[in-house]
Design a protein around this motif. Structure first.
Motif, PDB file in Angstrom:
ATOM      1  N   GLN A   4       0.827  -1.202   0.000  1.00 31.61           N
ATOM      2  CA  GLN A   4       0.000   0.000   0.000  1.00 31.61           C
ATOM      3  C   GLN A   4       0.867   1.259   0.000  1.00 31.61           C
ATOM      4  N   GLU A  23       2.252   1.933  -3.467  1.00 28.73           N
ATOM      5  CA  GLU A  23       1.252   2.587  -4.315  1.00 28.73           C
ATOM      6  C   GLU A  23       1.087   4.059  -3.928  1.00 28.73           C
ATOM      7  N   HIS A  51       1.609   7.561  -6.117  1.00 29.76           N
ATOM      8  CA  HIS A  51       0.531   8.543  -6.272  1.00 29.76           C
ATOM      9  C   HIS A  51       0.916   9.910  -5.718  1.00 29.76           C
TER      10      HIS A  51
END
Length: 183
Positions: free
Chosen positions: A93, A96, A100
């Motif tokens: 997580q 990611e 982003h």
């Protein structure tokens, strides 16, 4: 909030036995080895060959089943950085999330690290896949000290060890990327 900076010098170790003997002679006890798996990230728009000064770089490290997120921003040079670090629960997580936030993965750095403290110095003996064995000498300082002045002090300590060391001003990500087997 005062911003601490991590200042370091880095050396390729040419005489590991001699270094180990000298550290032992000085009462330095290295930790047991730990395996570190680091994914390095750069800000979108930055590429190797560009200056790293003032640019934020991220790292996601897995060690002993835990994960650390680190953000570094070189100030005086590549090895004098503002540094922020925190534990994270989920590596995937966080990977990611980092992307982003405007970062992209650069290289993977896998190493075995043994570390110790000597006064206000942190010593790290790293066996880094694809590039060899390195000694890092680090010191955390507050504002008011230049990276170059602290690095000169750290370099004087390294020279005082009296063993064959080859200084490098490159970070592990640059060294791994430049290695024949680097990615």
């Amino acid at each position: 909030m005062s911003q601490a900076r991590e200042i370091e010098v880095k050396y390729r170790v040419r005489d590991l036995a001699g270094l180990a003997d000298e550290l032992y002679r000085r009462g330095v006890v290295l930790s047991p080895p730990v395996h570190q798996d680091d994914q390095a990230y750069a800000q979108d728009g930055w590429r190797y060959g560009m200056s790293k000064l003032g640019v934020a770089f991220a790292r996601l490290r897995t060690q002993d089943g835990g994960h650390l997120f680190t953000l570094k921003r070189p100030t005086d040079n590549e090895l004098a950085c503002l540094e922020f670090e925190t534990e994270v629960a989920d590596r995937d997580q966080m990977h990611e999330a980092i992307q982003h936030m405007g970062f992209y993965p650069t290289v993977r750095i896998v190493k075995t690290r043994r570390s110790a403290r000597l006064g206000d110095l942190s010593l790290c003996l790293d066996d880094v896949e694809h590039i060899g064995t390195f000694l890092e000498i680090e010191k955390v300082v507050g504002p008011g000290q230049t990276g170059e002045a602290v690095q000169a002090e750290l370099h004087a300590f390294a020279l005082s060890l009296g063993v064959e060391l080859e200084r490098t001003t490159d970070t592990y990500d640059s060294l791994v990327r430049a290695a024949p087997t680097g990615v």
